[in-house]
Design a protein around this motif. Structure first.
Motif, short mmCIF file in Angstrom:
data_model
loop_
_atom_site.label_atom_id
_atom_site.label_comp_id
_atom_site.label_asym_id
_atom_site.label_seq_id
_atom_site.Cartn_x
_atom_site.Cartn_y
_atom_site.Cartn_z
N UNK A 55 0.93 -1.26 -0.02
CA UNK A 55 0.01 -0.07 0.08
C UNK A 55 0.87 1.39 0.02
N UNK A 56 2.13 1.25 0.21
CA UNK A 56 2.76 2.34 0.46
C UNK A 56 4.05 2.42 -0.61
N UNK A 57 3.61 2.24 -1.78
CA UNK A 57 4.71 1.85 -2.89
C UNK A 57 5.48 3.36 -2.95
N UNK A 58 6.75 3.22 -3.69
CA UNK A 58 7.54 4.42 -3.83
C UNK A 58 6.90 5.39 -4.98
N UNK A 59 7.18 6.50 -4.71
CA UNK A 59 6.54 7.66 -5.62
C UNK A 59 4.81 7.48 -5.86
N UNK A 60 4.31 6.93 -4.87
CA UNK A 60 2.90 6.93 -4.97
C UNK A 60 2.54 8.36 -5.14
N UNK A 61 1.30 8.35 -6.17
CA UNK A 61 0.65 9.66 -6.34
C UNK A 61 -0.13 10.05 -5.15
N UNK A 62 -0.12 11.52 -4.77
CA UNK A 62 -1.11 11.73 -3.68
C UNK A 62 -2.08 12.77 -4.37
#
Length: 184
Positions: A147-154
């Protein structure tokens, strides 16, 4: 709303807390993106070095707002896609005009009138074509990295995915809520 965006949007309002809290809290963090997109939109839509006469204020503002809000809700590069932006603008106008027309009729015929006076379903289907690759990529990364993958869009699409369960995470549901502005 039932006859434009669909009863599901009203019956399953999981997007309301996203707009009221998550979006509001993200505005400060996302301000550089909003500023960047506003400047880019003005430069593209009203270029200072290539004056072409008068600009129609309401359509110009609609283009800038659509592009800037899409930067916040779906991100680059889709927010700058002219076809996707036009789809958003057209949808907003159709829903507003459709709702006004639908509300003139008795409740019993509103579903029929809604289908006759709007192209909402067609527009949602078209939006799905744009959103499907974005959704697929994000779901793939979520599955691959957690659920907290790198560069996840906000952005809104990410928040809808995170908050949704089952059918709420479908491309149709996300497209409907994205195009409908989640009631903002």
């Amino acid at each position: 709303m039932d006859y434009t965006l669909g009863a599901e949007t009203r019956q399953e309002p999981y997007h309301i807390p996203i707009v009221r809290t998550t979006l509001t809290r993200a505005l400060g963090v996302r301000f550089p993106d909003i500023k960047d997109e506003t400047i880019a939109a003005f430069n593209d839509i009203i270029p200072l070095n290539d004056y072409k006469g008068d600009y129609h204020a309401s359509s110009t503002v609609m283009q800038i707002v659509a592009r800037t809000s899409n930067r916040l809700s779906i991100g680059l590069p889709l927010c700058r896609n002219p076809e996707y932006r036009k789809l958003n603008e057209t949808f907003a106008v159709e829903v507003a005009h459709g709702a006004k027309t639908i509300n003139r009729f008795p409740r019993i015929v509103k579903p029929l009138v809604g289908r006759l006076v709007t192209n909402v379903h067609t527009r949602i289907n078209r939006a799905m074509e744009f959103i499907q690759p974005v959704l697929d990529e994000r779901l793939r990364k979520e599955q691959e990295f957690g659920p907290d993958w790198p560069d996840k869009p906000n952005d809104l699409i990410t928040w809808l995915i995170e908050a949704g369960e089952g059918e709420q995470r479908s491309v149709r549901n996300i497209a409907r809520r994205h195009l409908g502005g989640c009631g903002w």
